[in-house]
Write a protein that holds these residues in place. Sequence first.
Motif: not given
Lengths: 199, 199, 199, 199
Positions: D48-50, D74-76, D97-99
């Motif tokens: 699931d991207i984004g 990626k958004d904290p 997955v962070e990034g």
Amino acid sequence: MNKNEWPYVTPGIPDDNFIQGKTPLTREEVRVVILTKSRLKRNQVIYDIGAGTGTISIEASLLVAEGTVYAVEKDPEALTLLHKNKEKFGVDNLIIVEGNAAEVMEGLPAADRIIIGGSGGKLKEILELSKDKLKKGDYVTVSAVTLDTLGESQILLGQQPWESFQTVQISVTRVVEIAEYKMLRALNPIYVMSAKRGG
Amino acid sequence: MNKNEWPYVTPGIPDDNFIQGKTPLTREEVRVVILTKSRLKRNQVIYDIGAGTGTISIEASLLVAEGTVYAVEKDPEALTLLHKNKEKFGVDNLIIVEGNAAEVMEGLPAADRIIIGGSGGKLKEILELSKDKLKKGDYVTVSAVTLDTLGESQILLGQQPWESFQTVQISVTRVVEIAEYKMLRALNPIYVMSAKRGG
Amino acid sequence: MNKNEWPYVTPGIPDDNFIQGKTPLTREEVRVVILTKSRLKRNQVIYDIGAGTGTISIEASLLVAEGTVYAVEKDPEALTLLHKNKEKFGVDNLIIVEGNAAEVMEGLPAADRIIIGGSGGKLKEILELSKDKLKKGDYVTVSAVTLDTLGESQILLGQQPWESFQTVQISVTRVVEIAEYKMLRALNPIYVMSAKRGG
Amino acid sequence: MNKNEWPYVTPGIPDDNFIQGKTPLTREEVRVVILTKSRLKRNQVIYDIGAGTGTISIEASLLVAEGTVYAVEKDPEALTLLHKNKEKFGVDNLIIVEGNAAEVMEGLPAADRIIIGGSGGKLKEILELSKDKLKKGDYVTVSAVTLDTLGESQILLGQQPWESFQTVQISVTRVVEIAEYKMLRALNPIYVMSAKRGG
């Protein structure tokens, strides 16, 4: 009905007042939004590119009154309907121009407004010619029933000399009585885009 | 901008030309459909019931020109905006009437068109009074942003003396640029209903 | 395709997988919303009232697995399609019940969920019977393609014993390729309503 | 509510069951269409991207059961919500997955389905990587709330190795009770696109 028989101060001639063929016409509710976004003034010269059945051309002819509307169309069947509708509404200030817009536009007098309802895959060329025909502050309006025209317009109208570019999507659902039931009948959505010619 | 500064032959004043408060105003694209369905003529007497910020009233005032628009509104905050917008657009033929429509309509002169944008739960009474104010062939237009008004209108306008009742739902999505992205932003859909007073 | 050939964990069988007649079927995207709002569980007993071509019935049969779906339909042509689709998908837990829902529902075993896609003008009677067939906490789902059913549902489901009533309108536009153009093609909007049986 | 507390056989967790921040989440009705178009199977590996707040990730985790969902974000602020929602729903098969997707995707195990809800301007790179992660017959799903992503997807998914490309626009209007009125409240429309990886 003719010119003297549309007694109202707004556009919005009901669809079934037009002589129609197989080509789907621009529906009343969508038509008034396109005309509104075109910011027409009396006495203006308007091009209606891809005029089809002529619904926009006829409404525009009535609105600009002493102005002139050039309805450009290449399809023979549509041209027949266009002539019939011109006659029906008795709009003498509507001039029907037969041919590909990209070829015949050059020969037309300068315009104040250009409304593009169909571009036959030549939107880029038509907008290029539109730059020359319009002067600063004039408007171009493009309606899109395909994602192709939508996408192309977003790129082309987002560039100089076009300014104040705006896009709206209009979805109309009509309530139609069928056998005593009030059915919801969707018309296909349409994107209406407009931009002003910058300096 | 004032009366002389809306130079176009169609309605469709951009939303941000109006002085706005917290009350949501009827948006440009929807407004033109409501006005279109109201079939306005020059010199007519129009009521705009539940006029709110006055967007319909002002457009109607410009369209009917030598006619008169009575804007009926009871909410104090809306009335303040209505007065400010009347002043801004310099429309002398717009008369603001303070009060509940069901109470003040009786005292108004006969109307040619009645546009109902808000009824404060009194749609039945307002339509009852409308029958007396309109003559055969005149139009009433009701816009609904709730299922309550939609449902009530379907019943009331489906009865005598109302004829040629029609209903459309208009959904507008605007493309708004936010941080270089072209976001799709839906406006709330609205049902626009119109009917003709029969004999 | 049969039961073992729909390998996915969500509903959403493509429309053209069903054997279709002239009756319009509930489209994939709308179907999944109706099924979602019905809050189905494995092993449940479901009624699909006004089952039509059987699209909801078949998806529900696959979802409830060891549960049972009663598809109630009176129209002979629809019944033929319903039987054909049952056979095609090999859903043994789908029981087709011929007749008017208001008449045949009484004879069916108690239900956990009732999905009403067509009521033949008998929504009031069907909901009355539904009260008896459902127990506290069970759901009823009504889909409406007419303002009549919408209006009636708003009244009936807004009353005891119905609770947690909610309504959504779903509008789907499909992009269809025609002669290399990506046309926007609207499906008719549909209202989906659901409510829980209270105590 | 946790994994064992969503007892239904369809997706469609109500929006307010999720812990929400300022970021708008993908609404229930739209979510089920995205999940439907993704054609998920049990035991699959999903990206699931984004992922944002994690609504799609959590529904997918429940649906694939013994499969695994990689939620890339990626958004904290979104990541904090994602962790909270993972915990709330007790979905052990959801791996956060962070990034940036374009950077972290390479390190992930092969996928069966890739759902792209946000691409941070890197759709081309993400789809390029998706080709390597998916095998023939696997699906990618892209949802677009901007004309930018719509336009880019139309070009990218219309090319090899992508096949069976389809696009739908979903517009949902919810009926919300405010002061006893049933107001129509539009959600922003969303385009849902899906394609199969060809050979």
